[in-house]
Design an enzyme around this catalytic site. Structure first.
Site, short mmCIF file in Angstrom:
data_model
loop_
_atom_site.label_atom_id
_atom_site.label_comp_id
_atom_site.label_asym_id
_atom_site.label_seq_id
_atom_site.Cartn_x
_atom_site.Cartn_y
_atom_site.Cartn_z
N HIS A 302 42.45 29.49 37.78
CA HIS A 302 41.68 30.05 38.89
C HIS A 302 42.63 30.69 39.88
O HIS A 302 43.73 30.19 40.11
CB HIS A 302 40.86 28.96 39.60
CG HIS A 302 39.75 29.51 40.40
ND1 HIS A 302 39.92 29.96 41.69
CD2 HIS A 302 38.45 29.73 40.09
CE1 HIS A 302 38.76 30.41 42.13
NE2 HIS A 302 37.85 30.30 41.18
N ASP A 359 33.27 27.24 35.09
CA ASP A 359 32.67 27.67 33.83
C ASP A 359 32.94 26.73 32.67
O ASP A 359 32.38 26.88 31.59
CB ASP A 359 33.17 29.09 33.46
CG ASP A 359 32.59 30.15 34.37
OD1 ASP A 359 31.41 30.04 34.73
OD2 ASP A 359 33.32 31.10 34.73
#
Ligand code: SDX
Length: 424
Positions: A302, A359
């Site tokens: 991320h 996700d």
């Protein structure tokens, strides 16, 4: 006021420093080019603040996420998606009357114009629902033009939240070749979405409260995430004063990519691949580390979270509960947990601070809720819509808004004369 100093070609420039309400520090370079002729260079915008915003706060080092100051953990356990949508857009939790009015409006704007059904007919059944969603949202501008005044602006935001679930469900029904199921005003927002996705005309459909609750939490967790790729796309497109529907359609397109919201579909496909390949975790970890392979561990890494993504932690815990409550035994959950363990023991993932993101576990829950894999990113889009709207509203309400227009460092040919075709 604190100042930063820049020394460029022997000349010194004072740059103002701005500090956010959580102590975040930014060097204000808005006058830099005017005074020095230079620009900043930051491909991928990793160090660039594109706006001031009072909507969402993230501390990526500490794994903190808050909407309008409220911790995501509290909102996920105590609130609901409609209330969170109100909070994001209007900046405060609604009173009972405000919430009743908001729910009423979301319910009574959920139909789409009947002529839009003809447009669904034109898509092949194999069309990816994200492409259909983006196209249909842009085409709402043909049916509901204008957002010139605050009332129209608000009405169009309400229309979008109300209609996005109808469009999403119609695109799913179209892919199955089943008749469209119209919205029902007696159901909750999420209950109605499930009804439009799964009801068939010949049977009475009962919304399962476990599924409804789990879906509601998923939508809350996806509702906003400050200046991510799709939200920045929404701000960029909206900064030209493009209409709201076209602007949100641009955000949906950006979300579709596998490095962003499209990763939730890719995660399940990757876990499936690993399961079918004798659970050879190491092979895929090594592949992800090999830059030449072009393979990434989907659902990992991320830009902002360098410790853990709090949403992934909530989802990991929710996976066990939801699967238990629904009596679903999905071997992919074990595959995901094992892959996470093996990756987090690997020095490459440790050094680069790569952790599971939102996700990684969401797909396993969507699967347990019977949401087809191709619809995963559509669910993300439904969840993210209030965030896009809040960010668009914050931007367009600001009288000092300028069109988003970055500069570049040109690296092409310097001036050269045109050569005739025959001489090339
Ligand atoms: C979302 O921004 C948001 O807020 C997004 C989001 C939201 O709510 O809006 O949180 C939703 O988009 C989640 C992310 C979903 N995408 C994926 O899961 C795809 C896999 N992840 C990567 O593509 C990547 O980690 C990104 C796109 C998420 C982040 O990219 P960055 O910030 O540009 O990081 P990077 O590519 O510069 O990575 C740093 C290093 C690189 O290696 P080096 O060049 O330093 O040697 O880590 C490596 C990368 O190659 N790396 C990975 C990896 N992710 C990063 N290596 C293997 N597998 C991965 N998944």
């Amino acid at each position: 006021m604190e100042q930063a100093k820049l020394i460029l070609s022997g000349k010194e420039y004072d740059l103002p420093v701005i500090v956010g309400s959580e102590g975040e520090v930014g060097i204000d370079v808005t006058q830099l080019r005017n005074v020095s002729g230079a620009i900043t260079f930051d491909p991928g915008y990793g160090n660039t603040g594109s706006c001031k915003s009072s909507i969402t706060f993230i501390d990526g080092e500490k794994g903190i996420l808050r909407y309008r100051g409220y911790p995501i953990e509290e909102l996920a356990s105590k609130s609901n998606f409609v209330e969170v949508s109100y909070l994001l857009i209007y900046g405060k939790l609604p009173t009972e009357d405000e919430l009743t009015r908001f729910k009423y409006l979301l319910t009574h704007h959920s139909l789409i114009h009947e002529d839009m059904k003809k447009m669904f007919e034109g898509f092949p059944a194999s069309a990816h629902p994200m492409g259909v969603l983006s196209a249909m949202v842009a085409s709402l501008s043909a049916f509901y033009p204008g957002h010139e005044n605050p009332e129209m602006k608000e009405l169009n935001m309400i229309r979008l939240i109300a209609k996005l679930k109808t469009i999403a469900a119609f695109s799913y029904k179209k892919s199955l070749g089943q008749p469209y199921i119209y919205p029902r005003n007696d159901l909750s927002y999420v209950g109605d979405l499930l009804h439009m996705l799964f009801a068939v005309p010949s049977e009475k459909y009962e919304v399962n409260p476990v599924i409804e609750d789990a879906m509601d939490k998923l939508l809350i967790l996806h509702a906003d995430h400050e200046q991510n790729c799709s939200t920045s796309t929404v701000r960029l497109a909206g900064s030209s004063q493009a209409n709201l529907f076209a602007t949100i359609s641009a955000g949906i397109s950006a979300l579709w990519g596998p490095w962003h919201g499209g990763a939730n579909q890719e995660v399940i496909e990757m876990l499936d691949l690993i399961a079918k390949d004798n659970l050879d975790y190491k092979k895929y970890i090594e592949l992800a580390k090999d830059k030449k392979s072009n393979f990434k561990l989907m659902g990992f890494g991320h830009r902002v979270y360098k410790n853990f993504d709090p949403r992934a932690q909530i989802l990991k815990a929710a996976c066990d509960n939801v699967l238990n409550e629904l009596g679903v035994n999905d071997p992919l959950l074990e595959v995901a947990k094992n892959l996470e363990r093996v990756a987090l023991e690997d020095s490459y993932f440790i050094e680069k601070k790569l952790y599971p993101n939102v996700d990684f576990y969401s797909g396993i829950i969507y699967k347990a809720l019977n949401i087809p894999v191709q619809m995963f990113t559509v669910m993300f889009a439904i969840g993210r819509l209030p965030g896009w709207l809040a960010q668009w509203k914050e931007m367009t309400d600001d009288p000092s808004l300028r069109i988003y227009r970055p500069r570049q460092i040109y690296t092409g040919a310097t001036v050269r004369p045109y050569t005739d075709l025959k001489k090339r």
